[in-house]
Design a protein around this motif. Structure first.
Motif, mmCIF file in Angstrom:
data_model
loop_
_atom_site.group_PDB
_atom_site.id
_atom_site.type_symbol
_atom_site.label_atom_id
_atom_site.label_comp_id
_atom_site.label_asym_id
_atom_site.label_seq_id
_atom_site.Cartn_x
_atom_site.Cartn_y
_atom_site.Cartn_z
ATOM 1 N N THR A 15 0.835 -1.202 0.000
ATOM 2 C CA THR A 15 0.000 0.000 0.000
ATOM 3 C C THR A 15 0.867 1.248 0.000
ATOM 4 O OG1 THR A 15 -1.707 -1.189 1.228
ATOM 5 C CG2 THR A 15 -1.867 1.210 1.195
ATOM 6 N N ARG A 20 -2.533 -0.729 -5.387
ATOM 7 C CA ARG A 20 -3.881 -0.829 -4.825
ATOM 8 C C ARG A 20 -4.635 -2.009 -5.414
ATOM 9 N NH1 ARG A 20 -4.099 2.466 -0.488
ATOM 10 N NH2 ARG A 20 -3.193 4.456 -0.972
ATOM 11 N N SER A 23 -11.830 -2.463 -5.616
ATOM 12 C CA SER A 23 -12.888 -2.498 -4.599
ATOM 13 C C SER A 23 -13.513 -3.877 -4.570
ATOM 14 C CB SER A 23 -13.962 -1.461 -4.940
ATOM 15 O OG SER A 23 -13.389 -0.186 -4.976
ATOM 16 N N PRO A 24 -13.949 -4.386 -3.467
ATOM 17 C CA PRO A 24 -13.958 -3.834 -2.115
ATOM 18 C C PRO A 24 -12.675 -4.097 -1.335
ATOM 19 C CG PRO A 24 -15.158 -5.890 -2.077
ATOM 20 C CD PRO A 24 -14.711 -5.648 -3.527
ATOM 21 N N SER A 26 -9.819 -2.859 -1.766
ATOM 22 C CA SER A 26 -9.079 -1.614 -1.545
ATOM 23 C C SER A 26 -9.559 -0.901 -0.284
ATOM 24 C CB SER A 26 -9.197 -0.694 -2.755
ATOM 25 O OG SER A 26 -10.526 -0.272 -2.940
ATOM 26 N N TRP A 27 -10.814 -1.084 0.061
ATOM 27 C CA TRP A 27 -11.341 -0.449 1.282
ATOM 28 C C TRP A 27 -10.693 -1.065 2.510
ATOM 29 C CZ3 TRP A 27 -16.771 -1.656 -0.882
ATOM 30 C CH2 TRP A 27 -17.028 -0.826 -1.970
ATOM 31 N N GLU A 28 -10.568 -2.382 2.516
ATOM 32 C CA GLU A 28 -9.907 -3.058 3.637
ATOM 33 C C GLU A 28 -8.429 -2.691 3.678
ATOM 34 O OE1 GLU A 28 -11.237 -4.883 6.127
ATOM 35 O OE2 GLU A 28 -13.158 -4.318 5.264
ATOM 36 N N GLN A 30 -7.073 0.153 2.678
ATOM 37 C CA GLN A 30 -6.948 1.510 3.207
ATOM 38 C C GLN A 30 -7.243 1.550 4.702
ATOM 39 O OE1 GLN A 30 -5.757 4.130 1.349
ATOM 40 N NE2 GLN A 30 -5.594 5.083 3.349
ATOM 41 N N LYS A 31 -8.221 0.767 5.144
ATOM 42 C CA LYS A 31 -8.563 0.700 6.566
ATOM 43 C C LYS A 31 -7.367 0.199 7.377
ATOM 44 C CE LYS A 31 -11.675 -1.806 9.643
ATOM 45 N NZ LYS A 31 -12.771 -2.787 9.676
#
Length: 51
Positions: A15, A20, A23-24, A26-28, A30-31
């Protein structure tokens, strides 16, 4: 505060390199990075308060 697992450390590394997932995932991704950065900041604050 524990260290990240090997898998989490690898995910944080890619990261930070700018790679990257779509989705989804990428959300995890970034989290996890946000949590890691928050942990680093908290450790820095704890160190500074301890001086």
């Amino acid at each position: 505060m524990n260290s990240p697992t090997d898998e989490q450390a690898a995910l944080i590394k890619i990261t930070m390199e700018g790679r990257r997932f779509h989705s989804p995932l990428s959300w995890e991704q970034q989290k996890l990075l946000n949590l890691y950065i928050a942990k680093q900041k908290l450790e820095e604050v704890m160190y500074l308060l301890g001086e």
